[in-house]
Enzyme design. Sequence first.
Site: not given
Lengths: 172, 104
Positions: A38, B101-104
């Site tokens: 992703n 900032k989030g990975c997903v």
Amino acid sequence: MTPEIVPNFGSENTDRKLAIICSKGNLDMAYPGLILANAALGEGVETLIFFTFWGFDMITKSRMNDLQFSPAGNTAMHLPGSDMHIPQAMMPAPGMTAVATRMLKKSIADLDVPEVPDFLDQIVAAGGHLWACRMSADMNKLTMNELRDDVEGIISASDFIEMTDGAQLLFI
Amino acid sequence: MPVIEVAGKQVNVNEEGFLTKYDEWNEEIAKVLAKQIDIELTDAHWKIIKFLREDFKTEGETATSRRVQTVGGVPVKDQFALFPKKPAKKMAYIAGLPKPKGCV
């Protein structure tokens, strides 16, 4: 007059390519490949995922909603938010896998990270390609009918190696 | 941190060119930022940019692609069509917000 500062989002036609081989079907080992796939897609990198051996469960309709996490044999496992370990001898106790799976699913959901089938939906929507391993399909006696509809095909290891010519590769 | 002029206004940016002060952004600036990365803003783009602005106000951080889909109601596929290749970063840049900032 101040200079312009424009972020470099890279060239539109990057030829960077990433191949990820997902060979594990445990819930905790399903995620690293999906998160990296992703992330790569979000950076404009062409991404292909090959599902093989236990990783096949991630794309098998009857199994993909039921991946599990067992703390047995995992000496790195500690109680969430603490440094405490549960003794390995207790891990095979009845119900332990169900409890650990529930706990892991909750921590993942708390971060707003989707469950595995939803996550694969998002990866395909972002342009990712899903491929199934021929040998795993034959071993499990599965055909395209039993797999997610967006799996592009069941192919041999050599087909996958051929189509990922020049790609960076991750084996998980 | 550098101060540059965008659409006739002095704005603070980081070393990559992302605006660093929420209140310095306006729609004219967004148009110029979009043009600089070869994006012509349509209503569909504005829907996302406005969602990002509002969401940042309440959440204090930039929504990820995932959140733009689940909360903002714009499917990931459409985000890639509107902001090709690197939607999360391009959307944040035009909306005058930090990279998510989030990975997903």
